[in-house]
Scaffold this active site. Structure first.
Site, PDB file in Angstrom:
ATOM      1  N   ARG A  25     -13.778  13.324   9.529  1.00  0.00           N
ATOM      2  CA  ARG A  25     -12.464  13.925   9.809  1.00  0.00           C
ATOM      3  C   ARG A  25     -12.144  15.009   8.797  1.00  0.00           C
ATOM      4  NH1 ARG A  25      -8.619   9.124   9.360  1.00  0.00           N
ATOM      5  NH2 ARG A  25      -7.017  10.693   9.648  1.00  0.00           N
ATOM      6  N   LYS A  85      -8.061  -1.056   6.603  1.00  0.00           N
ATOM      7  CA  LYS A  85      -8.380  -1.588   5.272  1.00  0.00           C
ATOM      8  C   LYS A  85      -7.415  -2.716   4.889  1.00  0.00           C
ATOM      9  CE  LYS A  85      -8.502   2.755   4.444  1.00  0.00           C
ATOM     10  NZ  LYS A  85      -8.622   4.175   4.197  1.00  0.00           N
ATOM     11  N   HIS A 119       0.848  -1.189   0.000  1.00  0.00           N
ATOM     12  CA  HIS A 119       0.000   0.000   0.000  1.00  0.00           C
ATOM     13  C   HIS A 119       0.884   1.241   0.000  1.00  0.00           C
ATOM     14  CE1 HIS A 119      -3.424   2.541   1.064  1.00  0.00           C
ATOM     15  NE2 HIS A 119      -2.606   3.156   1.895  1.00  0.00           N
ATOM     16  N   SER A 168      -6.635   4.139  10.221  1.00  0.00           N
ATOM     17  CA  SER A 168      -7.458   4.212   9.014  1.00  0.00           C
ATOM     18  C   SER A 168      -6.829   3.369   7.894  1.00  0.00           C
ATOM     19  CB  SER A 168      -7.578   5.690   8.593  1.00  0.00           C
ATOM     20  OG  SER A 168      -8.094   5.803   7.308  1.00  0.00           O
ATOM     21  N   ASP A 224     -14.377   3.135   9.012  1.00  0.00           N
ATOM     22  CA  ASP A 224     -13.334   4.069   8.581  1.00  0.00           C
ATOM     23  C   ASP A 224     -13.893   5.044   7.548  1.00  0.00           C
ATOM     24  OD1 ASP A 224     -10.592   5.083   8.038  1.00  0.00           O
ATOM     25  OD2 ASP A 224     -10.980   4.174   6.094  1.00  0.00           O
TER      26      ASP A 224
HETATM   27  N1  URA Z   1      -5.211   7.414   3.904  1.00  0.00           N
HETATM   28  C1  URA Z   1      -6.175   6.760   4.590  1.00  0.00           C
HETATM   29  O1  URA Z   1      -6.671   5.726   4.149  1.00  0.00           O
HETATM   30  N2  URA Z   1      -6.567   7.279   5.777  1.00  0.00           N
HETATM   31  C2  URA Z   1      -6.051   8.400   6.316  1.00  0.00           C
HETATM   32  O2  URA Z   1      -6.429   8.804   7.399  1.00  0.00           O
HETATM   33  C3  URA Z   1      -5.063   9.072   5.574  1.00  0.00           C
HETATM   34  C4  URA Z   1      -4.642   8.556   4.367  1.00  0.00           C
END
Ligand code: URA
Length: 437
Positions: A168, A187, A82, A183, A161
Protein backbone atom coordinates in the site's frame (compact mmCIF):
# COMPACT_ATOMS: atom_id res chain seq x y z
CA UNK A 1 -11.79 -18.37 -8.88
CA UNK A 2 -8.93 -16.70 -10.77
CA UNK A 3 -7.42 -13.61 -9.05
CA UNK A 4 -8.49 -11.43 -12.01
CA UNK A 5 -12.11 -12.51 -11.54
CA UNK A 6 -12.02 -11.68 -7.81
CA UNK A 7 -10.66 -8.20 -8.59
CA UNK A 8 -13.38 -7.72 -11.23
CA UNK A 9 -16.12 -8.29 -8.63
CA UNK A 10 -15.05 -5.17 -6.72
CA UNK A 11 -14.29 -3.27 -9.93
CA UNK A 12 -17.97 -3.78 -10.79
CA UNK A 13 -19.16 -2.61 -7.37
CA UNK A 14 -20.20 -6.02 -6.00
CA UNK A 15 -19.56 -7.44 -2.52
CA UNK A 16 -16.93 -10.15 -1.88
CA UNK A 17 -17.74 -13.24 0.16
CA UNK A 18 -15.55 -14.24 3.11
CA UNK A 19 -14.11 -17.12 1.06
CA UNK A 20 -13.15 -14.83 -1.81
CA UNK A 21 -11.36 -12.45 0.58
CA UNK A 22 -9.66 -15.31 2.41
CA UNK A 23 -8.44 -17.07 -0.75
CA UNK A 24 -7.11 -13.85 -2.24
CA UNK A 25 -5.33 -12.55 0.89
CA UNK A 26 -3.86 -15.89 1.96
CA UNK A 27 -2.88 -16.48 -1.68
CA UNK A 28 -0.96 -13.21 -1.52
CA UNK A 29 0.85 -14.28 1.66
CA UNK A 30 1.82 -17.63 0.10
CA UNK A 31 2.94 -16.03 -3.18
CA UNK A 32 0.17 -17.47 -5.39
CA UNK A 33 -1.28 -13.99 -5.87
CA UNK A 34 1.23 -11.54 -7.37
CA UNK A 35 2.05 -8.03 -6.16
CA UNK A 36 0.42 -6.48 -9.25
CA UNK A 37 -2.80 -8.41 -8.58
CA UNK A 38 -2.91 -7.36 -4.93
CA UNK A 39 -2.15 -3.77 -5.99
CA UNK A 40 -5.19 -3.82 -8.31
CA UNK A 41 -7.31 -5.40 -5.53
CA UNK A 42 -6.26 -2.66 -3.09
CA UNK A 43 -6.93 0.10 -5.62
CA UNK A 44 -10.38 -1.37 -6.30
CA UNK A 45 -11.05 -1.12 -2.53
CA UNK A 46 -9.78 2.47 -2.44
CA UNK A 47 -12.16 3.47 -5.22
CA UNK A 48 -15.20 1.29 -4.48
CA UNK A 49 -14.91 0.93 -0.67
CA UNK A 50 -15.91 -2.15 1.31
CA UNK A 51 -19.07 -3.01 3.22
CA UNK A 52 -18.89 -3.38 7.01
CA UNK A 53 -19.13 -7.15 6.55
CA UNK A 54 -16.27 -7.28 4.05
CA UNK A 55 -14.14 -5.09 6.31
CA UNK A 56 -14.66 -7.46 9.27
CA UNK A 57 -13.88 -10.50 7.07
CA UNK A 58 -10.67 -8.88 5.86
CA UNK A 59 -9.67 -8.04 9.45
CA UNK A 60 -10.26 -11.60 10.62
CA UNK A 61 -8.38 -13.12 7.69
CA UNK A 62 -5.37 -10.83 8.28
CA UNK A 63 -5.42 -11.57 12.05
CA UNK A 64 -5.58 -15.32 11.42
CA UNK A 65 -2.71 -15.21 8.93
CA UNK A 66 -0.24 -15.37 11.88
CA UNK A 67 0.02 -15.80 15.67
CA UNK A 68 -3.23 -15.44 17.59
CA UNK A 69 -2.76 -14.67 21.28
CA UNK A 70 -5.57 -16.29 23.23
CA UNK A 71 -6.21 -14.32 26.42
CA UNK A 72 -9.61 -15.90 27.06
CA UNK A 73 -8.28 -17.78 30.12
CA UNK A 74 -7.94 -14.35 31.80
CA UNK A 75 -11.67 -13.65 31.41
CA UNK A 76 -13.21 -10.41 30.17
CA UNK A 77 -11.09 -8.02 32.25
CA UNK A 78 -8.35 -7.81 29.58
CA UNK A 79 -7.89 -4.53 27.75
CA UNK A 80 -5.60 -3.10 25.11
CA UNK A 81 -5.09 0.48 24.02
CA UNK A 82 -3.83 1.70 20.69
CA UNK A 83 -3.05 5.11 19.26
CA UNK A 84 -2.99 5.95 15.58
CA UNK A 85 0.32 7.70 16.25
CA UNK A 86 1.35 11.21 17.17
CA UNK A 87 4.10 13.48 18.42
CA UNK A 88 4.86 13.34 22.15
CA UNK A 89 2.12 10.73 22.54
CA UNK A 90 3.32 8.77 25.57
CA UNK A 91 -0.17 7.95 26.90
CA UNK A 92 0.43 4.15 26.82
CA UNK A 93 3.09 4.64 29.51
CA UNK A 94 0.47 6.21 31.79
CA UNK A 95 -2.70 4.41 30.76
CA UNK A 96 -1.24 0.91 31.32
CA UNK A 97 -0.39 1.43 35.00
CA UNK A 98 -3.43 3.63 35.71
CA UNK A 99 -5.88 1.02 34.38
CA UNK A 100 -3.94 -1.82 36.05
CA UNK A 101 -4.06 0.03 39.38
CA UNK A 102 -7.87 -0.01 38.97
CA UNK A 103 -7.95 -3.79 38.39
CA UNK A 104 -7.89 -4.00 34.58
CA UNK A 105 -5.57 -6.60 33.00
CA UNK A 106 -3.63 -4.57 30.45
CA UNK A 107 -2.02 -6.79 27.81
CA UNK A 108 -0.47 -4.76 25.05
CA UNK A 109 1.81 -5.33 22.10
CA UNK A 110 3.38 -2.19 20.68
CA UNK A 111 5.50 -1.14 17.74
CA UNK A 112 8.47 1.10 17.10
CA UNK A 113 8.36 4.67 15.86
CA UNK A 114 8.58 5.53 12.18
CA UNK A 115 9.21 8.94 10.55
CA UNK A 116 8.14 11.80 12.86
CA UNK A 117 6.01 9.71 15.27
CA UNK A 118 7.44 7.83 18.24
CA UNK A 119 6.79 4.20 19.20
CA UNK A 120 6.16 2.87 22.70
CA UNK A 121 8.77 0.12 22.40
CA UNK A 122 11.53 2.63 21.56
CA UNK A 123 10.48 4.75 24.54
CA UNK A 124 10.53 1.81 26.94
CA UNK A 125 13.94 0.69 25.67
CA UNK A 126 15.42 3.96 26.95
CA UNK A 127 15.06 2.44 30.45
CA UNK A 128 18.24 0.43 31.17
CA UNK A 129 17.47 -3.29 31.41
CA UNK A 130 13.83 -3.03 30.27
CA UNK A 131 12.89 -6.09 28.18
CA UNK A 132 10.29 -5.92 25.41
CA UNK A 133 11.13 -9.26 23.73
CA UNK A 134 9.05 -11.39 26.06
CA UNK A 135 8.09 -15.03 25.52
CA UNK A 136 4.39 -15.78 25.50
CA UNK A 137 4.74 -17.43 28.93
CA UNK A 138 6.35 -14.29 30.35
CA UNK A 139 3.65 -12.13 28.71
CA UNK A 140 0.87 -14.15 30.40
CA UNK A 141 2.64 -14.39 33.73
CA UNK A 142 3.16 -10.59 33.91
CA UNK A 143 -0.46 -9.80 33.03
CA UNK A 144 -1.53 -12.12 35.84
CA UNK A 145 0.97 -10.97 38.49
CA UNK A 146 1.38 -7.23 37.76
CA UNK A 147 -1.77 -6.45 35.75
CA UNK A 148 0.14 -4.67 32.97
CA UNK A 149 2.58 -5.81 30.32
CA UNK A 150 3.79 -4.08 27.16
CA UNK A 151 5.81 -6.23 24.76
CA UNK A 152 7.09 -5.83 21.21
CA UNK A 153 4.86 -7.32 18.53
CA UNK A 154 5.74 -10.92 17.70
CA UNK A 155 7.41 -11.24 14.29
CA UNK A 156 4.44 -13.25 13.05
CA UNK A 157 1.63 -10.91 14.18
CA UNK A 158 -0.79 -10.43 11.25
CA UNK A 159 1.82 -11.10 8.51
CA UNK A 160 -0.80 -10.52 5.79
CA UNK A 161 -1.21 -6.96 7.04
CA UNK A 162 2.57 -6.47 7.09
CA UNK A 163 2.92 -7.54 3.47
CA UNK A 164 -0.14 -5.63 2.28
CA UNK A 165 0.87 -2.47 4.18
CA UNK A 166 4.29 -2.46 2.50
CA UNK A 167 2.58 -2.68 -0.90
CA UNK A 168 0.00 0.00 0.00
CA UNK A 169 2.85 2.31 0.92
CA UNK A 170 4.23 2.24 -2.65
CA UNK A 171 0.98 2.01 -4.64
CA UNK A 172 -0.96 5.02 -3.33
CA UNK A 173 -3.43 2.80 -1.48
CA UNK A 174 -2.85 3.79 2.15
CA UNK A 175 -5.68 6.36 2.53
CA UNK A 176 -8.74 4.10 2.50
CA UNK A 177 -10.88 3.89 5.66
CA UNK A 178 -11.67 0.13 5.36
CA UNK A 179 -8.01 -0.66 4.68
CA UNK A 180 -6.73 1.46 7.59
CA UNK A 181 -9.43 0.15 9.96
CA UNK A 182 -8.80 -3.52 9.10
CA UNK A 183 -5.02 -3.04 9.25
CA UNK A 184 -5.11 -1.56 12.76
CA UNK A 185 -7.79 -3.94 14.02
CA UNK A 186 -6.15 -7.10 12.63
CA UNK A 187 -3.21 -6.53 15.00
CA UNK A 188 -5.51 -5.76 17.93
CA UNK A 189 -7.63 -8.85 17.30
CA UNK A 190 -4.51 -11.02 17.01
CA UNK A 191 -3.14 -9.56 20.30
CA UNK A 192 -6.13 -11.06 22.09
CA UNK A 193 -7.61 -8.48 24.51
CA UNK A 194 -11.38 -8.53 24.88
CA UNK A 195 -11.71 -4.75 25.34
CA UNK A 196 -9.95 -2.32 23.04
CA UNK A 197 -9.64 1.45 23.47
CA UNK A 198 -8.47 3.25 20.36
CA UNK A 199 -7.08 6.78 20.30
CA UNK A 200 -7.47 8.25 16.84
CA UNK A 201 -5.31 11.33 16.53
CA UNK A 202 -6.63 14.30 14.59
CA UNK A 203 -4.56 17.21 13.31
CA UNK A 204 -1.32 18.33 11.70
CA UNK A 205 0.88 15.69 13.32
CA UNK A 206 -1.59 12.85 12.62
CA UNK A 207 -2.92 10.49 10.00
CA UNK A 208 -6.44 11.96 10.02
CA UNK A 209 -6.81 15.64 9.27
CA UNK A 210 -10.60 16.15 9.43
CA UNK A 211 -13.06 15.30 12.20
CA UNK A 212 -15.40 13.66 9.68
CA UNK A 213 -12.74 11.23 8.46
CA UNK A 214 -11.62 10.50 12.03
CA UNK A 215 -15.24 9.68 13.02
CA UNK A 216 -15.63 7.49 9.94
CA UNK A 217 -12.46 5.56 10.82
CA UNK A 218 -13.60 5.26 14.44
CA UNK A 219 -17.00 3.87 13.42
CA UNK A 220 -15.39 1.36 11.07
CA UNK A 221 -13.16 0.03 13.87
CA UNK A 222 -16.00 -0.14 16.41
CA UNK A 223 -18.08 -2.05 13.85
CA UNK A 224 -15.26 -4.55 13.23
CA UNK A 225 -15.01 -5.11 16.98
CA UNK A 226 -18.76 -5.71 17.26
CA UNK A 227 -18.68 -8.29 14.45
CA UNK A 228 -15.64 -10.09 15.88
CA UNK A 229 -16.85 -10.23 19.48
CA UNK A 230 -14.63 -7.49 20.92
CA UNK A 231 -15.75 -4.34 22.69
CA UNK A 232 -14.18 -1.31 21.06
CA UNK A 233 -14.38 2.37 21.99
CA UNK A 234 -12.64 5.09 20.02
CA UNK A 235 -11.68 8.49 21.38
CA UNK A 236 -10.61 11.18 18.91
CA UNK A 237 -7.90 13.37 20.42
CA UNK A 238 -5.98 16.39 19.21
CA UNK A 239 -2.64 16.18 17.43
CA UNK A 240 -2.26 19.72 16.09
CA UNK A 241 0.36 20.31 18.79
CA UNK A 242 2.48 17.71 20.59
CA UNK A 243 0.89 16.05 23.62
CA UNK A 244 2.70 17.16 26.78
CA UNK A 245 6.04 18.98 26.59
CA UNK A 246 8.58 16.21 25.92
CA UNK A 247 9.27 14.69 22.48
CA UNK A 248 12.01 12.05 22.37
CA UNK A 249 12.27 8.64 23.98
CA UNK A 250 13.89 9.00 27.43
CA UNK A 251 12.46 12.52 27.78
CA UNK A 252 8.95 11.13 27.25
CA UNK A 253 9.42 8.29 29.75
CA UNK A 254 10.52 10.80 32.39
CA UNK A 255 7.56 13.06 31.61
CA UNK A 256 5.16 10.10 31.90
CA UNK A 257 6.59 9.21 35.32
CA UNK A 258 6.41 12.82 36.50
CA UNK A 259 2.81 13.10 35.31
CA UNK A 260 1.82 9.98 37.27
CA UNK A 261 3.40 11.68 40.30
CA UNK A 262 1.21 14.77 39.76
CA UNK A 263 4.05 16.90 38.39
CA UNK A 264 3.38 16.72 34.64
CA UNK A 265 1.52 18.67 31.96
CA UNK A 266 -2.24 18.96 32.34
CA UNK A 267 -3.07 17.94 28.74
CA UNK A 268 -1.14 14.66 29.00
CA UNK A 269 -2.85 13.80 32.28
CA UNK A 270 -6.29 14.66 30.93
CA UNK A 271 -6.00 12.54 27.75
CA UNK A 272 -4.50 9.65 29.74
CA UNK A 273 -7.34 9.80 32.27
CA UNK A 274 -9.98 9.83 29.52
CA UNK A 275 -8.44 6.76 27.83
CA UNK A 276 -7.94 4.93 31.14
CA UNK A 277 -11.55 5.60 32.14
CA UNK A 278 -12.76 3.96 28.92
CA UNK A 279 -10.62 0.90 29.68
CA UNK A 280 -11.95 0.69 33.23
CA UNK A 281 -15.55 1.18 32.08
CA UNK A 282 -15.35 -1.56 29.43
CA UNK A 283 -13.21 -4.08 31.31
CA UNK A 284 -14.82 -3.77 34.73
CA UNK A 285 -18.37 -3.11 33.53
CA UNK A 286 -18.89 0.05 35.61
CA UNK A 287 -20.59 3.31 34.57
CA UNK A 288 -18.74 6.27 33.07
CA UNK A 289 -18.67 8.46 36.18
CA UNK A 290 -17.62 5.57 38.44
CA UNK A 291 -14.82 4.71 35.99
CA UNK A 292 -13.64 8.33 35.96
CA UNK A 293 -13.68 8.44 39.76
CA UNK A 294 -11.65 5.22 40.07
CA UNK A 295 -9.08 6.59 37.64
CA UNK A 296 -8.78 9.93 39.46
CA UNK A 297 -8.40 8.10 42.77
CA UNK A 298 -5.70 5.78 41.36
CA UNK A 299 -3.69 8.79 40.16
CA UNK A 300 -4.37 11.01 43.18
CA UNK A 301 -3.53 8.30 45.76
CA UNK A 302 -0.19 7.43 44.11
CA UNK A 303 -1.42 3.87 43.33
CA UNK A 304 -0.92 4.41 39.59
CA UNK A 305 2.68 5.61 40.05
CA UNK A 306 3.41 2.67 42.39
CA UNK A 307 2.03 0.34 39.68
CA UNK A 308 4.26 2.08 37.11
CA UNK A 309 7.40 1.33 39.15
CA UNK A 310 6.26 -2.25 39.83
CA UNK A 311 5.69 -2.81 36.09
CA UNK A 312 9.04 -1.28 35.04
CA UNK A 313 10.91 -3.51 37.52
CA UNK A 314 8.87 -6.59 36.53
CA UNK A 315 10.03 -6.20 32.91
CA UNK A 316 13.66 -5.85 34.06
CA UNK A 317 13.93 -2.05 34.02
CA UNK A 318 16.21 -0.28 36.48
CA UNK A 319 14.18 1.84 38.87
CA UNK A 320 15.85 2.89 42.12
CA UNK A 321 14.43 4.24 45.36
CA UNK A 322 14.22 7.72 43.84
CA UNK A 323 12.68 6.53 40.56
CA UNK A 324 14.11 6.22 37.06
CA UNK A 325 17.68 7.26 36.23
CA UNK A 326 17.86 7.63 32.45
CA UNK A 327 20.78 8.76 30.31
CA UNK A 328 20.61 12.44 29.32
CA UNK A 329 21.83 14.15 26.15
CA UNK A 330 25.26 15.79 26.43
CA UNK A 331 24.11 19.05 24.82
CA UNK A 332 21.09 21.04 26.03
CA UNK A 333 20.42 24.17 24.04
CA UNK A 334 17.62 26.64 24.83
CA UNK A 335 15.69 28.28 21.99
CA UNK A 336 14.57 31.80 22.92
CA UNK A 337 11.49 33.85 22.03
CA UNK A 338 12.40 36.75 19.77
CA UNK A 339 9.44 38.88 20.90
CA UNK A 340 6.74 39.15 23.53
CA UNK A 341 3.51 37.48 22.34
CA UNK A 342 1.02 34.67 22.93
CA UNK A 343 1.68 31.24 21.44
CA UNK A 344 -1.19 30.52 19.03
CA UNK A 345 0.08 27.17 17.67
CA UNK A 346 3.00 24.74 17.84
CA UNK A 347 3.14 22.57 14.73
CA UNK A 348 3.33 18.94 15.91
CA UNK A 349 4.64 17.65 12.60
CA UNK A 350 7.61 20.04 12.61
CA UNK A 351 8.46 19.31 16.26
CA UNK A 352 8.32 15.58 15.52
CA UNK A 353 10.62 16.04 12.54
CA UNK A 354 13.13 18.08 14.57
CA UNK A 355 13.24 15.41 17.31
CA UNK A 356 13.62 12.65 14.69
CA UNK A 357 16.46 14.50 12.94
CA UNK A 358 18.26 14.98 16.24
CA UNK A 359 18.29 11.17 16.35
CA UNK A 360 15.13 10.29 18.32
CA UNK A 361 13.44 8.69 15.30
CA UNK A 362 14.30 6.72 12.21
CA UNK A 363 13.61 7.19 8.51
CA UNK A 364 13.67 3.45 7.76
CA UNK A 365 12.88 0.37 9.81
CA UNK A 366 15.85 -1.04 11.71
CA UNK A 367 17.91 2.17 11.91
CA UNK A 368 19.49 2.85 15.32
CA UNK A 369 18.13 5.71 17.43
CA UNK A 370 19.56 7.84 20.23
CA UNK A 371 17.26 7.46 23.22
CA UNK A 372 18.63 10.57 24.95
CA UNK A 373 17.81 13.26 22.39
CA UNK A 374 14.71 15.27 21.56
CA UNK A 375 12.87 18.47 22.35
CA UNK A 376 11.22 19.82 25.50
CA UNK A 377 8.70 22.60 24.95
CA UNK A 378 8.42 25.31 27.60
CA UNK A 379 5.82 27.47 25.82
CA UNK A 380 2.66 25.94 24.36
CA UNK A 381 -0.56 27.24 22.78
CA UNK A 382 -2.26 29.75 25.04
CA UNK A 383 0.95 30.69 26.91
CA UNK A 384 2.22 34.28 27.04
CA UNK A 385 6.00 34.67 26.64
CA UNK A 386 8.43 37.57 26.99
CA UNK A 387 11.23 38.31 24.51
CA UNK A 388 14.32 36.30 25.43
CA UNK A 389 12.38 33.69 27.41
CA UNK A 390 13.17 30.03 26.52
CA UNK A 391 10.34 28.52 24.47
CA UNK A 392 11.98 25.08 24.15
CA UNK A 393 15.20 23.16 24.81
CA UNK A 394 16.93 21.01 22.21
CA UNK A 395 18.53 17.87 23.70
CA UNK A 396 21.26 16.82 21.26
CA UNK A 397 24.16 14.37 20.97
CA UNK A 398 26.51 17.16 19.80
CA UNK A 399 26.44 20.74 18.53
CA UNK A 400 26.53 19.99 14.81
CA UNK A 401 22.82 20.45 14.05
CA UNK A 402 21.93 23.01 16.71
CA UNK A 403 21.65 26.14 14.55
CA UNK A 404 19.51 24.47 11.88
CA UNK A 405 17.27 22.67 14.37
CA UNK A 406 16.79 25.82 16.49
CA UNK A 407 15.67 27.71 13.38
CA UNK A 408 13.24 24.94 12.38
CA UNK A 409 11.88 24.73 15.90
CA UNK A 410 11.25 28.51 15.98
CA UNK A 411 9.32 28.18 12.71
CA UNK A 412 7.01 25.60 14.32
CA UNK A 413 5.66 28.37 16.56
CA UNK A 414 2.86 30.73 15.50
CA UNK A 415 2.25 33.90 17.49
CA UNK A 416 -0.61 36.24 18.34
CA UNK A 417 -0.68 39.74 19.83
CA UNK A 418 -3.89 38.96 21.73
CA UNK A 419 -4.67 36.19 24.27
CA UNK A 420 -5.25 32.71 22.81
CA UNK A 421 -7.40 29.94 24.28
CA UNK A 422 -5.76 26.59 25.01
CA UNK A 423 -6.67 24.09 22.26
CA UNK A 424 -9.47 21.52 22.45
CA UNK A 425 -8.02 18.14 23.50
CA UNK A 426 -10.88 15.72 22.88
CA UNK A 427 -12.68 16.00 19.52
CA UNK A 428 -15.16 13.17 19.91
CA UNK A 429 -15.86 9.59 20.85
CA UNK A 430 -17.54 6.59 19.24
CA UNK A 431 -18.70 4.09 21.87
CA UNK A 432 -19.02 0.31 21.62
CA UNK A 433 -22.59 0.67 20.31
CA UNK A 434 -21.43 3.00 17.53
CA UNK A 435 -22.92 6.13 19.16
CA UNK A 436 -21.02 9.27 18.25
CA UNK A 437 -20.51 12.06 20.79
N1 URA B 1 -1.65 2.13 11.07
C1 URA B 1 -1.77 0.84 10.69
O1 URA B 1 -1.41 -0.07 11.44
N2 URA B 1 -2.29 0.59 9.47
C2 URA B 1 -2.70 1.54 8.61
O2 URA B 1 -3.18 1.25 7.53
C3 URA B 1 -2.55 2.88 9.03
C4 URA B 1 -2.03 3.16 10.27
Amino acid sequence: MRPADVIAIKRDGQEWTREQIEDFVLGYVSGDVADYQMAAWLMAVCIRGMTARETAHLTQVMAQSGDLIDLSSLGERTADKHSSGGVGDKTSLLVGPIAAACGVLVAKMSGRGLAHTGGTIDKLESIPGFRTDLSLDEFFSLVRSVGVVIAGQTANLAPADKKMYALRDVTGTVPSIPLIASSIMSKKIASGAHNIVLDVKLGKGAFMSSRESAIELARAMVSIGGQLNRRVVTVITDMNQPLGCAVGNALEVLEAAETLRGRGPEDLLRVSEVLSSEMVRLALGVGQSEAEKRVRDAVGSGAAYAKFEEWIRAQGGECGASGLALATAPVQHPVLATRAAYVSAVNALVIGQVAAELGAGRAALGEPIDHRVGVVLHARPGDAVKAGQPIATLHAADESQLAEMAARLSEAYAWSESPVEAPVLIHGRVDEEGHVA
